[in-house]
Motif scaffolding. Structure first.
Motif, PDB file in Angstrom:
ATOM      1  N   ILE A  54       0.843  -1.199   0.000  1.00  0.00           N
ATOM      2  CA  ILE A  54       0.000   0.000   0.000  1.00  0.00           C
ATOM      3  C   ILE A  54       0.876   1.247   0.000  1.00  0.00           C
ATOM      4  N   VAL A  55       1.975   1.206   0.748  1.00  0.00           N
ATOM      5  CA  VAL A  55       2.905   2.331   0.777  1.00  0.00           C
ATOM      6  C   VAL A  55       3.532   2.517  -0.602  1.00  0.00           C
ATOM      7  N   ILE A  56       3.857   1.422  -1.262  1.00  0.00           N
ATOM      8  CA  ILE A  56       4.420   1.509  -2.615  1.00  0.00           C
ATOM      9  C   ILE A  56       3.408   2.145  -3.563  1.00  0.00           C
ATOM     10  N   ASN A  57       2.133   1.765  -3.437  1.00  0.00           N
ATOM     11  CA  ASN A  57       1.100   2.382  -4.273  1.00  0.00           C
ATOM     12  C   ASN A  57       0.976   3.880  -3.982  1.00  0.00           C
ATOM     13  N   GLY A  58       1.103   4.265  -2.709  1.00  0.00           N
ATOM     14  CA  GLY A  58       1.089   5.684  -2.363  1.00  0.00           C
ATOM     15  C   GLY A  58       2.271   6.426  -2.963  1.00  0.00           C
ATOM     16  N   VAL A  59       3.440   5.794  -2.959  1.00  0.00           N
ATOM     17  CA  VAL A  59       4.630   6.391  -3.577  1.00  0.00           C
ATOM     18  C   VAL A  59       4.415   6.561  -5.078  1.00  0.00           C
ATOM     19  N   MET A  60       3.788   5.585  -5.706  1.00  0.00           N
ATOM     20  CA  MET A  60       3.524   5.687  -7.146  1.00  0.00           C
ATOM     21  C   MET A  60       2.570   6.848  -7.433  1.00  0.00           C
ATOM     22  N   LEU A  61       1.589   7.053  -6.573  1.00  0.00           N
ATOM     23  CA  LEU A  61       0.676   8.186  -6.756  1.00  0.00           C
ATOM     24  C   LEU A  61       1.402   9.517  -6.540  1.00  0.00           C
ATOM     25  N   GLN A  62       2.309   9.569  -5.565  1.00  0.00           N
ATOM     26  CA  GLN A  62       3.081  10.797  -5.350  1.00  0.00           C
ATOM     27  C   GLN A  62       3.992  11.075  -6.545  1.00  0.00           C
ATOM     28  N   LEU A  63       4.610  10.046  -7.111  1.00  0.00           N
ATOM     29  CA  LEU A  63       5.422  10.229  -8.317  1.00  0.00           C
ATOM     30  C   LEU A  63       4.574  10.732  -9.477  1.00  0.00           C
ATOM     31  N   THR A  64       3.386  10.194  -9.603  1.00  0.00           N
ATOM     32  CA  THR A  64       2.462  10.657 -10.642  1.00  0.00           C
ATOM     33  C   THR A  64       2.142  12.132 -10.441  1.00  0.00           C
ATOM     34  N   SER A  65       1.901  12.510  -9.201  1.00  0.00           N
ATOM     35  CA  SER A  65       1.609  13.909  -8.891  1.00  0.00           C
ATOM     36  C   SER A  65       2.780  14.815  -9.258  1.00  0.00           C
ATOM     37  N   MET A  66       3.993  14.365  -8.985  1.00  0.00           N
ATOM     38  CA  MET A  66       5.169  15.167  -9.319  1.00  0.00           C
ATOM     39  C   MET A  66       5.331  15.317 -10.830  1.00  0.00           C
TER      40      MET A  66
END
Length: 119
Positions: free
Chosen positions: A68-80
């Motif tokens: 789940i943390v990895i999925n959150g990191v992927m969403l943050q990368l998408t946001s960046m």
């Protein structure tokens, strides 16, 4: 075909979750949500496998919950990568959106693409 259906589902989910989480998750337009969905799918194909392998020990220790943390990191990368038209106020919001998207995708995938075959 299945790829584009998933892209459209994620686009709709981004728009819906941005509507529910107005104060902490912002999506400027449906086109930005579509762009974010495409970027997320590319990141999931190119970057996520490396993150999964690197985090394998902690994922095993947490019985898979670290994904789940990895999925959150992927969403943050998408946001960046997408920019100010698609952003989260905090990493906690990205985690919440990751959890909600995972749940919604699990429910939706049971109904999409499982048409009855006639023999």
């Amino acid at each position: 075909m299945k790829f584009w259906v998933r892209i459209l589902i994620n686009t709709v989910l981004f728009m819906a979750l941005a509507g529910f989480l107005r104060s902490s998750f912002y999506v400027a337009s449906p086109w930005v949500a579509l762009l974010a969905s495409v970027v997320l799918s590319l990141l999931n194909a190119l970057v996520k496998p490396f993150l999964v392998v690197l985090s394998l020990p902690i994922t095993v220790v947490t019985l898979g919950l670290f994904s789940i943390v990895i999925n959150g990191v992927m969403l943050q990368l998408t946001s960046m990568l997408v920019g100010n038209d698609f952003h989260f106020n905090s990493f906690g919001t990205a985690l919440l959106v990751a959890i909600l998207m995972s749940l919604c995708n699990a429910v939706i995938s049971n109904y999409v693409g499982h048409g009855r075959r006639s023999n």
